[in-house]
Motif scaffolding. Sequence first.
Motif, PDB file in Angstrom:
ATOM      1  N   UNK A   1      17.432   2.896  24.700  1.00  0.00           N
ATOM      2  CA  UNK A   1      17.913   4.085  25.395  1.00  0.00           C
ATOM      3  C   UNK A   1      19.400   4.261  25.114  1.00  0.00           C
ATOM      4  N   UNK A   2      19.807   5.495  24.812  1.00  0.00           N
ATOM      5  CA  UNK A   2      21.230   5.731  24.609  1.00  0.00           C
ATOM      6  C   UNK A   2      21.515   7.100  24.037  1.00  0.00           C
ATOM      7  N   UNK A   3      22.741   7.555  24.232  1.00  0.00           N
ATOM      8  CA  UNK A   3      23.196   8.849  23.734  1.00  0.00           C
ATOM      9  C   UNK A   3      23.986   8.615  22.453  1.00  0.00           C
ATOM     10  N   UNK A   4      23.345   8.814  21.298  1.00  0.00           N
ATOM     11  CA  UNK A   4      24.006   8.520  20.030  1.00  0.00           C
ATOM     12  C   UNK A   4      25.011   9.587  19.641  1.00  0.00           C
ATOM     13  N   UNK A   5      25.151  10.639  20.449  1.00  0.00           N
ATOM     14  CA  UNK A   5      26.186  11.632  20.191  1.00  0.00           C
ATOM     15  C   UNK A   5      27.555  11.157  20.653  1.00  0.00           C
ATOM     16  N   UNK A   6      27.604   9.988  21.299  1.00  0.00           N
ATOM     17  CA  UNK A   6      28.872   9.378  21.663  1.00  0.00           C
ATOM     18  C   UNK A   6      29.058   8.115  20.838  1.00  0.00           C
ATOM     19  N   UNK A   7      30.306   7.764  20.579  1.00  0.00           N
ATOM     20  CA  UNK A   7      30.590   6.566  19.780  1.00  0.00           C
ATOM     21  C   UNK A   7      30.043   5.323  20.458  1.00  0.00           C
ATOM     22  N   UNK A   8      30.218   5.234  21.778  1.00  0.00           N
ATOM     23  CA  UNK A   8      29.749   4.055  22.510  1.00  0.00           C
ATOM     24  C   UNK A   8      28.227   3.977  22.496  1.00  0.00           C
ATOM     25  N   UNK A   9      27.576   5.106  22.736  1.00  0.00           N
ATOM     26  CA  UNK A   9      26.122   5.123  22.750  1.00  0.00           C
ATOM     27  C   UNK A   9      25.528   4.779  21.401  1.00  0.00           C
ATOM     28  N   UNK A  10      26.108   5.299  20.331  1.00  0.00           N
ATOM     29  CA  UNK A  10      25.606   5.004  18.990  1.00  0.00           C
ATOM     30  C   UNK A  10      25.739   3.521  18.679  1.00  0.00           C
ATOM     31  N   UNK A  11      26.862   2.932  19.063  1.00  0.00           N
ATOM     32  CA  UNK A  11      27.067   1.497  18.809  1.00  0.00           C
ATOM     33  C   UNK A  11      26.056   0.664  19.591  1.00  0.00           C
TER      34      UNK A  11
END
Length: 263
Positions: free
Chosen positions: A62-72
Amino acid sequence: MQMGLSNKRALVTGSSTGLGRAIAEMLAAEGASVVVHGRDEQRTHQVVDGIRLAGGDAAGVIGDIATAEGAAEVAGAAGAVDILVNNAGYYDGLRWTQLGADDWLEIMRVNVISGVRMIEHLVPGMRRRGWGRVIQIGGGLALQPAAGHPHYSASLAARHNVTVSLARELAGTGVTANIVAPGAIRTGPTEEMARRAAAEHGWGSQWNDIEKAASTAWFPNDVGRFGRPEEVAAAVTFLASTHADYITGADLRVDGGVVRTVS
């Protein structure tokens, strides 16, 4: 035909629903270990459970890959990935007169930069291991944009351009980069749009009538219907397979002939 995907690990972004779900399910059916990604935990784990019930190997992230933190975080949780399918994205249907600069920035952030981040995180490992696949989900609007939703068409064009550039960067590494470009595919949102258009244009209320009319007047194609998610998934699965070693920088259109080119 054996796809050679056993012992391969695939991450499909935006695979808790729609096209991404169909892609994840087919890759798993062909033997890949699939990481299902989404932002909704319940939907994501429903897909994972379905793959496992069918005998496949799957995990959810689960994560929001549109943010740098989420993608990482998503890349870290996915681990050593052999196949990256950049499917996640969105479409808001806005037209020129409705758009502001922030709308352009947002769709590029979600539809382009998120994929670039996943490439940055996961492709170096593919290069070290000497084998990998990057498959970007694009679309015919990248090549033949319409008057409406110009920011969406531009984001697809950027995906196509990035993919060809990446393919050239990866020359000789054993890692390929290709595009699958769907036309109008019968997913939930597409069907909802078609039914709204049917009400406006008097296409009737039965799906067969709506699909035929939409495929003639709205998204004209040579097959006379919308595509199915599994047809897009089949194209992705082939490009992910060991049979596609000699294919890179290619645009595989799954659109019923909407986009026509002559060479």
